[in-house]
Design an enzyme around this catalytic site. Structure first.
Site, mmCIF file in Angstrom:
data_model
loop_
_atom_site.group_PDB
_atom_site.id
_atom_site.type_symbol
_atom_site.label_atom_id
_atom_site.label_comp_id
_atom_site.label_asym_id
_atom_site.label_seq_id
_atom_site.Cartn_x
_atom_site.Cartn_y
_atom_site.Cartn_z
ATOM 1 N N HIS A 131 26.875 36.254 38.838
ATOM 2 C CA HIS A 131 25.468 35.874 39.063
ATOM 3 C C HIS A 131 25.084 35.960 40.543
ATOM 4 O O HIS A 131 24.031 35.446 40.946
ATOM 5 C CB HIS A 131 25.198 34.456 38.541
ATOM 6 C CG HIS A 131 25.286 34.361 37.057
ATOM 7 N ND1 HIS A 131 25.406 33.153 36.394
ATOM 8 C CD2 HIS A 131 25.297 35.305 36.086
ATOM 9 C CE1 HIS A 131 25.478 33.376 35.077
ATOM 10 N NE2 HIS A 131 25.410 34.661 34.877
ATOM 11 N N SER A 170 28.584 25.118 30.338
ATOM 12 C CA SER A 170 27.993 24.652 29.076
ATOM 13 C C SER A 170 28.025 25.747 28.016
ATOM 14 O O SER A 170 27.743 25.495 26.850
ATOM 15 C CB SER A 170 26.544 24.212 29.325
ATOM 16 O OG SER A 170 25.793 25.302 29.856
HETATM 17 N N1 APR Z 1 34.401 18.561 35.364
HETATM 18 C C1 APR Z 1 34.344 19.427 34.300
HETATM 19 N N2 APR Z 1 33.174 19.822 33.718
HETATM 20 C C2 APR Z 1 32.030 19.281 34.197
HETATM 21 C C3 APR Z 1 32.027 18.359 35.287
HETATM 22 C C4 APR Z 1 33.290 17.994 35.868
HETATM 23 N N3 APR Z 1 33.369 17.130 36.866
HETATM 24 N N4 APR Z 1 30.738 17.986 35.535
HETATM 25 C C5 APR Z 1 29.970 18.648 34.630
HETATM 26 N N5 APR Z 1 30.740 19.422 33.824
HETATM 27 C C6 APR Z 1 30.310 20.340 32.761
HETATM 28 C C7 APR Z 1 29.161 19.824 31.897
HETATM 29 O O1 APR Z 1 29.631 19.050 30.809
HETATM 30 C C8 APR Z 1 28.518 21.141 31.434
HETATM 31 O O2 APR Z 1 29.126 21.597 30.232
HETATM 32 O O3 APR Z 1 29.819 21.496 33.393
HETATM 33 C C9 APR Z 1 28.851 22.128 32.557
HETATM 34 C C10 APR Z 1 27.676 22.547 33.424
HETATM 35 O O4 APR Z 1 26.800 23.283 32.613
HETATM 36 P P1 APR Z 1 25.497 23.986 33.238
HETATM 37 O O5 APR Z 1 24.802 23.031 34.111
HETATM 38 O O6 APR Z 1 24.755 24.579 32.096
HETATM 39 O O7 APR Z 1 26.092 25.109 34.205
HETATM 40 P P2 APR Z 1 26.631 26.564 33.840
HETATM 41 O O8 APR Z 1 27.303 26.598 32.514
HETATM 42 O O9 APR Z 1 27.422 27.021 34.993
HETATM 43 O O10 APR Z 1 25.256 27.409 33.768
HETATM 44 C C11 APR Z 1 25.322 28.786 33.500
HETATM 45 O O11 APR Z 1 22.984 29.028 33.904
HETATM 46 O O12 APR Z 1 21.234 28.237 35.097
HETATM 47 C C12 APR Z 1 22.058 29.325 34.941
HETATM 48 O O13 APR Z 1 22.667 30.989 36.467
HETATM 49 C C13 APR Z 1 22.852 29.648 36.183
HETATM 50 O O14 APR Z 1 25.173 30.276 36.371
HETATM 51 C C14 APR Z 1 24.289 29.386 35.765
HETATM 52 C C15 APR Z 1 24.247 29.530 34.263
#
Ligand code: APR
Length: 240
Positions: free
Chosen positions: A117, A185
């Site tokens: 990304h 997520s």
């Molecule tokens: N340890 C492990 N997992 C964690 C922690 C932690 N301390 N804190 C949060 N999480 C998990 C949450 O439970 C959730 O499942 O991290 C995940 C974060 O999810 P998102 O906020 O949806 O982030 P991500 O999956 O990286 O998003 C994907 O979406 O918005 C776009 O481009 C952006 O790259 C990003 C993509």
């Protein structure tokens, strides 16, 4: 004659959750970035067209945060595993495919990192294609250091755009023996579809604070904070 390959080829897909304990926000957690910012305004080409100043401020703020955070035990554990392969202590290979735009994997010492990304510490010129490294703020009128035109944008993949390095990622997914997701997520494609692509040939593991939406997709899940679960998994992988 085929090239001998390491006993274990691992692809690790990381998301915002791996950097949460370093102090960087996630997107979709209750207090996440998307609870305060509209995706359409700051994470689409259309939003950038509409208000490039709003977009530059959003990414300037996130870029500035990087100076105040450090890699955590999860980033360091993955770098340690890669180092073990380089030292010959582990007959394996690890590729980190990250959805994150921060530089914490590299600052922890990982080299085999693919940012699908994009990266916060890079801009892209829409005229000449240059992708200069960028540590400070930029404004829509900031000239490109290569062609001097005011046509810079964050070197980030926005919704509706094609992620970077997909050919390399697809080749690694096709060849991997193990696929591990950490702190994502699993809601944004194409990254969210990787698990379906590898399940027929690779062992799959999810590491997250919460159980995955569809646990059956994974052979195994480790539920807990990344700074605790990732070092544990790396120690297990190294057999120690
Ligand atoms: N340890 C492990 N997992 C964690 C922690 C932690 N301390 N804190 C949060 N999480 C998990 C949450 O439970 C959730 O499942 O991290 C995940 C974060 O999810 P998102 O906020 O949806 O982030 P991500 O999956 O990286 O998003 C994907 O979406 O918005 C776009 O481009 C952006 O790259 C990003 C993509």
């Amino acid at each position: 004659m085929t090239q001998p390959h390491p006993a274990e080829r691992i692809v690790v897909l990381t998301g915002a959750g791996i950097s949460r304990e370093s102090g960087l926000e996630t997107f979709r957690d209750a207090d996440g970035l998307w609870s305060r910012h509209d995706i359409n305004d700051v994470c689409t080409p259309e939003g950038f067209q509409r208000d490039p100043m709003l977009v530059s401020r959003f990414y300037n703020g996130r870029r500035a945060e990087l100076a105040h955070v450090e890699p955590n035990a999860a980033h360091r554990a993955l770098a340690y595993l890669e180092q073990a392969a380089r030292d010959g202590r582990w007959d394996g290979e690890i590729l980190i495919v990250t959805q994150n735009i921060d530089d914490l994997h590299e600052r922890a010492g990982s080299r085999n990192v693919v940012h699908m990304h994009g990266e916060l510490r890079r801009l892209r010129c829409m005229s000449c294609g240059a992708t200069p490294e960028w540590l400070d703020d930029y404004l829509p009128q900031t000239p490109c250091p290569a062609c001097h035109r005011p046509t810079l944008r964050p070197d980030i993949v926005w919704f509706g755009e094609i992620p970077m390095h997909m050919e390399r990622i697809q080749a690694a997914l096709a060849a991997c023996d193990r696929f591990v997701t950490i702190g994502t997520s699993g809601t944004v494609y194409p990254a969210a579809g990787f698990i379906a692509e590898v399940r027929d040939h690779a062992d799959t593991l999810d590491i997250n604070l919460e159980a995955p939406a569809i646990p059956a997709l994974f052979d195994r899940t480790l539920v807990g904070p990344a700074t605790r679960m990732v070092p544990q998994w790396v120690a297990e992988t190294l057999g120690s």
